[in-house]
Scaffold this motif. Structure first.
Motif, mmCIF file in Angstrom:
data_model
loop_
_atom_site.group_PDB
_atom_site.id
_atom_site.type_symbol
_atom_site.label_atom_id
_atom_site.label_comp_id
_atom_site.label_asym_id
_atom_site.label_seq_id
_atom_site.Cartn_x
_atom_site.Cartn_y
_atom_site.Cartn_z
ATOM 1 N N UNK A 1 0.768 -1.631 -0.069
ATOM 2 C CA UNK A 1 0.085 0.325 0.360
ATOM 3 C C UNK A 1 1.077 1.254 0.146
ATOM 4 N N UNK A 2 0.126 2.558 -0.154
ATOM 5 C CA UNK A 2 0.915 3.898 -0.536
ATOM 6 C C UNK A 2 0.969 4.937 0.737
ATOM 7 N N UNK A 3 1.156 5.535 1.232
ATOM 8 C CA UNK A 3 0.943 6.425 2.470
ATOM 9 C C UNK A 3 -0.118 7.086 2.124
ATOM 10 N N UNK A 4 -0.984 6.679 1.117
ATOM 11 C CA UNK A 4 -2.087 7.550 1.037
ATOM 12 C C UNK A 4 -2.897 6.526 1.271
ATOM 13 N N UNK B 1 7.231 9.956 0.764
ATOM 14 C CA UNK B 1 6.717 10.086 0.967
ATOM 15 C C UNK B 1 6.671 8.144 1.395
ATOM 16 N N UNK B 2 7.408 7.938 0.715
ATOM 17 C CA UNK B 2 7.586 5.876 0.399
ATOM 18 C C UNK B 2 9.656 6.044 1.153
ATOM 19 N N UNK B 3 9.794 4.947 1.825
ATOM 20 C CA UNK B 3 11.326 4.263 2.094
ATOM 21 C C UNK B 3 12.143 4.635 0.899
ATOM 22 N N UNK B 4 11.672 3.635 -0.027
ATOM 23 C CA UNK B 4 12.802 3.635 -1.238
ATOM 24 C C UNK B 4 12.143 5.263 -1.759
ATOM 25 N N UNK C 1 2.438 14.389 8.848
ATOM 26 C CA UNK C 1 3.493 12.629 9.044
ATOM 27 C C UNK C 1 3.643 11.897 8.028
ATOM 28 N N UNK C 2 2.845 11.919 6.780
ATOM 29 C CA UNK C 2 3.352 11.079 5.764
ATOM 30 C C UNK C 2 4.558 11.136 5.268
ATOM 31 N N UNK C 3 5.355 12.472 6.138
ATOM 32 C CA UNK C 3 6.830 13.039 5.437
ATOM 33 C C UNK C 3 8.104 12.451 6.076
ATOM 34 N N UNK C 4 9.150 11.315 5.499
ATOM 35 C CA UNK C 4 10.194 10.788 5.251
ATOM 36 C C UNK C 4 11.335 11.692 4.601
#
Length: 466
Positions: free
Chosen positions: A4-7, A151-154, A178-181
């Protein structure tokens, strides 16, 4: 296994989305309440040195730059509807230095020219800022830069080695989601503008420089070869040269009709944020923001502290038509609202005031292409693929250089001399775009891994971008 994605992980309750969209209206926020100067349709015949076809940014910049080069030049601009009514009045207002739709796209296609393209792009953005200042243009110009957020680790691996990288704490200190990495802040290579005001202010400057603008004057044909005759339903202009700036609309040159396709982009804008709502997200440096997914979102603050949120969906309709009926697409607006509250859950209860769409002139190389036709009497630029707010000024100078027969730093570029690969005719175009979009979505759900379809398109120099 598909991830799944962050959204999707942060999807808000359905009622939050329903309530937020309930009072939105189908209207372009940027064009609401602007005072327009009416420009009468062309009736009868006249002569000119240069005819510009199209009253968006590309056409208006071409008219202005032509008069700045030679104030005695007679310039006529013909617009089928009203100045700035199409993509130029509907975009997000991101005015970027890049002429190649980002560094990666430029490096893949013209690695030997990238340094020069970067320099010319920065000079072009500086030129826009100087023009705004010189003519006193009220366009809400803010050179605040752009924040690219992971917004995703990769996605972190794509930006961690770059200057300007911000870790999770640092990026959330800029804009609190909160989605920002992590993020990358390009501080000087992007600005924000009010798109509607920019279009009308360019028209004002053109008027003051002596450009004759005719609205509601759709060009039907270009004929002859010195002078060229440009005809509309009620009139004609004989001109020494013509610059075509029709972008997403059907090209007046048959050779270009398979080089672009219209892809619909959707946007929503909130009510103005209250002080406590704004404090909850920070954003004191007012950067433009875009995430790093293949199907990406772009968002920014307006002058009155609304949030514009757009992108992700890129909808192609069979046959490549541009129609007003395509603009009202509830599924796209609902998806944007879901992703907005996944990004900013602390703004639950905020409502959207406007929703709208516009068609992007997408080409297979993601950035504008240029050329001459009719024995050098007609120049054209098209295919900006959503990055035209800044690049249209550069395109104006390219077209004027080409019409003048001048070899300049611009016209000597391979990027300017080469044309993109065409899209196939239907039904292959619709099928190919659908498969490509599916593949991009799959990559976003699979840690960015590109499947055989995307790898093949990369090898062929083709592509598709949301």
């Amino acid at each position: 296994m598909q991830r799944t994605t962050a959204f999707e992980r942060g999807r808000p309750p359905a009622r939050t989305v329903t309530q937020a969209l309930a009072t939105s209206r189908p209207s372009v926020f940027w064009l609401d309440g602007l005072h327009r100067v009416d420009h009468r349709p062309l009736v009868g015949g006249r002569a000119a040195d240069l005819v510009v076809v199209g009253g968006g940014y590309a056409g208006l910049w071409t008219a202005i730059r032509a008069k700045e080069r030679d104030p005695s030049r007679q310039v006529v601009l013909l617009e089928a509807h009203e100045v700035g009514w199409a993509a130029s009045g509907r975009n997000g207002g991101f005015c970027e230095a890049s002429l190649t739709h980002g560094e990666e796209n430029g490096r893949q296609r013209w690695p030997d020219e990238l340094d020069q393209l970067d320099r010319l792009g920065r000079e072009n953005l500086d030129g826009i800022e100087e023009t705004v200042r010189r003519y006193g243009m009220d366009v809400e110009f803010e050179r605040t830069g752009q924040l690219s957020v992971a917004v995703e680790p990769h996605q972190l691996a794509w930006i961690e080695a770059d200057d300007g990288f911000l870790d999770r704490a640092a990026v959330r200190a800029e804009v609190n989601s909160p989605s920002y990495l992590g993020g990358l802040w390009s501080r000087h290579d992007a600005a924000l503008v009010n798109p509607g005001r920019l279009a009308l202010e360019l028209a004002r400057v053109a008027d003051e420089l002596g450009v004759v603008i005719h609205e509601h004057s759709e060009v039907q044909a270009i004929e002859g070869g010195g002078p060229v005759t440009v005809t509309t339903a009620r009139g004609w202009v004989k001109a020494r040269s013509v610059a075509l700036a029709t972008n997403v609309f059907r090209s007046l040159l048959r050779r270009n009709r398979l080089l672009t396709v219209p892809v619909y982009d959707y946007a929503i804008v909130t009510e103005p944020l209250e002080a406590a709502q704004l404090a909850s997200i920070g954003w004191s440096n007012r950067q433009g923001v875009a995430d790093l997914a293949n199907q990406f979102h772009y968002y920014r603050l307006t002058a009155d502290n609304r949030i514009l949120f757009g992108g992700y969906d890129a909808i192609y309709h069979y046959g490549g038509k541009v129609r007003a009926g395509y603009e009202e697409r509830p599924a796209s607006y609902r998806r944007l609202a879901e992703h907005f509250f996944a990004t900013f859950p602390q703004l639950d209860g905020l409502r959207f005031s406007h929703r709208w769409a516009g068609a992007i002139d997408t080409c297979t190389r993601f950035c504008a292409f240029y050329g001459l036709a009719r024995a050098g009497l007609v120049a054209y630029a098209a295919g900006f693929t959503g990055l035209g707010v800044g690049a249209t000024r550069f395109a104006a100078d390219v077209m004027l250089d080409l019409l003048a027969g001048e070899e300049t730093a611009r016209t000597s570029l391979r990027m300017v001399r080469e044309r993109p690969l065409p899209f196939p005719p239907e039904p292959a175009a619709a099928l190919g775009i659908a498969v490509t979009k599916w593949s991009l979505d799959r990559a976003d759900h699979n840690e960015g891994r590109r499947n055989a379809v995307l790898r093949s398109l990369d090898a062929l120099g083709l592509g598709f971008d949301s």
